[in-house]
Design a protein around this motif. Structure first.
Motif, short mmCIF file in Angstrom:
data_model
loop_
_atom_site.label_atom_id
_atom_site.label_comp_id
_atom_site.label_asym_id
_atom_site.label_seq_id
_atom_site.Cartn_x
_atom_site.Cartn_y
_atom_site.Cartn_z
N PRO A 74 0.83 -1.22 0.00
CA PRO A 74 0.00 0.00 0.00
C PRO A 74 0.85 1.26 0.00
O PRO A 74 0.34 2.35 -0.20
N TYR A 75 2.15 1.12 0.20
CA TYR A 75 3.06 2.26 0.24
C TYR A 75 3.84 2.37 -1.05
O TYR A 75 4.22 1.37 -1.66
N ASN A 76 4.07 3.61 -1.49
CA ASN A 76 5.11 3.87 -2.48
C ASN A 76 6.45 3.85 -1.75
O ASN A 76 6.52 4.12 -0.55
N ILE A 77 7.50 3.54 -2.46
CA ILE A 77 8.83 3.48 -1.85
C ILE A 77 9.73 4.50 -2.52
O ILE A 77 9.90 4.47 -3.74
N LEU A 78 10.28 5.42 -1.73
CA LEU A 78 11.27 6.36 -2.24
C LEU A 78 12.62 6.01 -1.63
O LEU A 78 12.75 5.95 -0.41
N ILE A 79 13.60 5.75 -2.49
CA ILE A 79 14.95 5.42 -2.04
C ILE A 79 15.86 6.58 -2.44
O ILE A 79 15.86 7.00 -3.59
N THR A 80 16.63 7.08 -1.48
CA THR A 80 17.48 8.23 -1.78
C THR A 80 18.85 8.10 -1.14
O THR A 80 19.01 7.53 -0.05
N SER A 81 19.86 8.63 -1.85
CA SER A 81 21.21 8.77 -1.31
C SER A 81 21.67 10.21 -1.51
O SER A 81 22.87 10.47 -1.55
N ASP A 82 20.73 11.10 -1.66
CA ASP A 82 20.99 12.51 -1.91
C ASP A 82 21.13 13.24 -0.57
O ASP A 82 20.15 13.34 0.20
N PRO A 83 22.30 13.78 -0.23
CA PRO A 83 22.48 14.48 1.05
C PRO A 83 21.50 15.64 1.25
O PRO A 83 21.10 15.91 2.39
N ALA A 84 21.11 16.31 0.17
CA ALA A 84 20.16 17.42 0.30
C ALA A 84 18.81 16.91 0.80
O ALA A 84 18.17 17.54 1.66
N ASN A 85 18.37 15.77 0.28
CA ASN A 85 17.13 15.17 0.76
C ASN A 85 17.25 14.76 2.23
O ASN A 85 16.33 14.96 3.03
N VAL A 86 18.39 14.17 2.58
CA VAL A 86 18.60 13.71 3.96
C VAL A 86 18.58 14.90 4.92
O VAL A 86 17.93 14.85 5.97
N HIS A 87 19.26 15.96 4.56
CA HIS A 87 19.28 17.15 5.42
C HIS A 87 17.88 17.74 5.56
O HIS A 87 17.47 18.14 6.66
N TYR A 88 17.14 17.78 4.48
CA TYR A 88 15.80 18.33 4.48
C TYR A 88 14.88 17.52 5.40
O TYR A 88 14.11 18.09 6.20
N MET A 89 14.96 16.20 5.31
CA MET A 89 14.05 15.34 6.08
C MET A 89 14.45 15.22 7.54
O MET A 89 13.60 15.33 8.44
N LEU A 90 15.74 14.98 7.80
CA LEU A 90 16.16 14.60 9.15
C LEU A 90 16.69 15.74 9.99
O LEU A 90 16.97 15.56 11.17
N THR A 91 16.86 16.92 9.41
CA THR A 91 17.31 18.07 10.19
C THR A 91 16.33 19.24 10.07
O THR A 91 15.68 19.63 11.04
N THR A 92 16.19 19.78 8.87
CA THR A 92 15.34 20.97 8.67
C THR A 92 13.88 20.70 9.02
O THR A 92 13.21 21.54 9.63
N ASN A 93 13.39 19.53 8.62
CA ASN A 93 11.97 19.20 8.85
C ASN A 93 11.85 17.90 9.65
O ASN A 93 11.05 17.02 9.32
N PHE A 94 12.63 17.81 10.71
CA PHE A 94 12.73 16.60 11.52
C PHE A 94 11.38 16.08 11.99
O PHE A 94 11.10 14.88 11.93
N SER A 95 10.51 16.98 12.46
CA SER A 95 9.24 16.55 13.04
C SER A 95 8.29 15.96 12.00
O SER A 95 7.35 15.24 12.35
N ARG A 96 8.52 16.27 10.72
CA ARG A 96 7.64 15.74 9.67
C ARG A 96 8.03 14.33 9.22
O ARG A 96 7.28 13.69 8.48
N TYR A 97 9.20 13.88 9.62
CA TYR A 97 9.71 12.60 9.12
C TYR A 97 10.13 11.69 10.28
O TYR A 97 11.31 11.42 10.49
N PRO A 98 9.16 11.21 11.06
CA PRO A 98 9.48 10.28 12.15
C PRO A 98 9.77 8.88 11.60
O PRO A 98 9.58 8.61 10.41
N LYS A 99 10.23 8.02 12.47
CA LYS A 99 10.41 6.62 12.06
C LYS A 99 9.04 6.00 11.77
O LYS A 99 8.89 5.26 10.81
N GLY A 100 8.08 6.27 12.61
CA GLY A 100 6.70 5.89 12.30
C GLY A 100 6.35 4.44 12.59
O GLY A 100 7.19 3.62 12.98
N SER A 101 5.09 4.14 12.36
CA SER A 101 4.56 2.81 12.68
C SER A 101 5.15 1.72 11.79
O SER A 101 5.31 0.58 12.21
N GLU A 102 5.47 2.06 10.53
CA GLU A 102 6.04 1.06 9.64
C GLU A 102 7.41 0.62 10.14
O GLU A 102 7.78 -0.56 10.05
N TRP A 103 8.21 1.57 10.63
CA TRP A 103 9.51 1.23 11.21
C TRP A 103 9.31 0.30 12.41
O TRP A 103 9.95 -0.75 12.52
#
Length: 505
Positions: A74-103
């Motif tokens: 039921p999920y789409n899968i996005l795979i990334t090795s782009d540092p800009a994406n990583v910084h955006y998700m895990l630092t700048t917008n940390f609260s929007r990208y939790p580990k979540g129930s799937e993790w």
């Protein structure tokens, strides 16, 4: 019985599908990465033992990010090795990208501990963990027990192997070194797994099986791995058995808490939970969370540290120049412990202050972690619709996989020489360690969830690396082949078999 029949039918259909695809792939050079139904799945499943490198190759051709519409999930899968994406998700917008129930669903062996938690619960547990890892007693205990484990555990095993011309699985030895340290830090108990007889460690085997099962949970439909778990077959059977072993190990540790021990060894994670103090507040004195955090610390301390060291020793063994530089650096900057005691035949060890001067050794460890990060993948689930710097759109039904392994092999990130082992890339013009942003050098994750044990991990690794490289010559044996396992950690699948000889000066 109907479920078993359905499972077998599903597996047969999948097998036939991939058999047909493989036939046309070989005859007609069929390009698989754009199949509308299965996405890149067929391409990475062929030669699956090369999964990490094949996925890295695909990401390089797609500028570091790929979005897969996977109809089996039921999920789409996005795979990334782009540092800009990583910084955006895990630092700048940390609260929007939790580990979540799937993790948490896939990593359920870690329960409700820090490793799996999000939001307020994560904040509270992170504060307690930081209080422990920054405490003076923690550093005093580490400075005491690491040299003891090396002197009384590692050295006797290596000396015995030298005298008897034996092969040694260096990965196993390093795992035991890290396991003994992590267990003492977590519980105050020394399992003393490092001895000439190399006693079996059921806990390590259980976590190895669990890690493989968790890895495959990311790439097979949830209904399939849950069916395997219900039927108690395949990797899920090993996972279930491993869970029982891990719980038994933990219960035995609880019993040993009543045994008398030295005052400094009473400062450990389990004891802090049991006795409550300013580090672990009463609210956190929950038996389930206590168990989950103790197990997580042992796993993290054992598996990630030993994995990093194993790849380090393999890489430097392929680069004799690096070993020579490390030895010369030790001679110039570190005075061997016991050097003035007149016993020249004893292997020489080094204290923590001296290890801090070993810049090239530190750089070589960083370079090894760049190429072979102990945790090759991390996952996140967005809480809302968003657009990443790469231009890809994600939402609550997107399963994001961050590929640290591929990031270290991206020419756009590390340059055209990214495949080369070059510790020099980490050394500044004035002879210090070059800083790289954590969203680029992702081996320890990035803020705010950056690994709290990063600095102490380097100390522990440098202590044993310096002792082995200064005192011994290591010859890596060609068989079995050196390849990474398919697991949540990047340990070597067949271990690292070596011959050890004493180094004379």
């Amino acid at each position: 019985m109907p479920l078993l029949v359905a499972y077998l039918q599903c597996m047969i259909l999948v097998f036939i599908f991939f058999l047909v695809i493989n036939f046309y792939r070989k005859r007609n050079k069929l390009v698989l990465r754009h199949l509308p139904i299965f996405g890149i799945l067929p391409e990475v499943l062929f030669d699956f033992h090369l999964f990490h490198d094949k996925l890295s190759k695909i990401l390089r051709t797609r500028k570091g990010t790929i979005l897969i519409n996977y109809w089996l999930s039921p999920y789409n899968i996005l795979i990334t090795s782009d540092p800009a994406n990583v910084h955006y998700m895990l630092t700048t917008n940390f609260s929007r990208y939790p580990k979540g129930s799937e993790w948490r669903k896939r990593f359920d062996v870690f329960g409700r501990g820090l490793f799996n938690s999000d939001f307020e619960e994560w904040t509270l547990q992170r504060k307690a963990a930081r209080g422990f890892f920054t405490h003076t007693k923690f550093h005093q205990l580490t400075a005491k027990i690491v040299p003891e484990i090396i002197e009384k555990g590692v050295i006797p095993v290596l000396e015995y192997a030298c005298k008897n011309n034996l092969q040694v699985d260096l990965q196993d030895l390093l795992k035991r070194y890290a396991f003994d340290y992590a267990t003492i830090i977590a519980t105050g108990c020394n399992p003393k797994s490092l001895s000439v007889g190399m006693p079996e460690i059921p806990f390590s085997k259980a976590f190895a099986d669990a890690g493989e099962a968790i890895f495959f949970r990311h790439f097979v439909p949830e209904t399939l791995w849950k069916l395997q778990r219900w039927l108690r077959i395949g990797k899920e059977r090993k996972y279930r058995d491993g869970w029982r072993v891990i719980n038994e190990f933990y219960q035995n540790l609880l019993v040993k808490q009543d045994e008398p021990r030295k005052d400094e060894e009473s400062f450990n994670v389990l004891n802090l939970y049991l006795n409550r103090n300013a580090i672990v507040l009463p609210r956190d004195n929950d038996e389930e969370i206590m168990r989950d955090n103790v197990i997580s610390i042992i796993f993290a301390g054992e598996d990630t540290t030993s994995t990093a060291l194993t790849w380090f020793f393999w890489l430097v063994s392929q680069n004799p120049k690096a070993i020579s530089i490390i030895r010369e650096e030790i001679k110039l900057n570190a005075t061997p412990k016991d050097a003035n005691k007149g016993d020249e035949d004893r292997p020489r060890l080094f204290n923590f202050d001296e290890l801090s001067n070993l810049v090239y050794l530190h750089a070589a460890l960083c370079e090894s972690l760049r190429l072979f990060p102990s945790i090759p993948y991390e996952t996140r689930t967005p809480t809302q619709q968003d657009q990443l710097p790469s231009g890809h759109r994600v939402n609550e039904k997107t399963f994001v996989i961050i590929c640290a392994y591929a990031m270290g092999r991206m020419e756009t990130v590390w340059g055209e020489d990214c495949y080369e082992f070059k510790p020099e890339r980490w050394i500044t013009d004035d002879g210090g360690i070059k800083h790289e942003p954590s969203h680029k050098f992702f081996a320890f994750s990035t803020r705010p969830r950056m690994c709290l044990g990063k600095e102490i991990a380097f100390v522990i690794m440098k202590a044993i690396a310096a002792a082995i490289i200064y005192n011994y010559d290591i010859q890596v044996l060609e068989n079995p082949p050196v390849i990474p396992s398919l697991s949540i950690s990047l340990r070597m699948k067949h271990g690292l078999m070596v011959k050890i000889n004493r180094k004379s000066y």
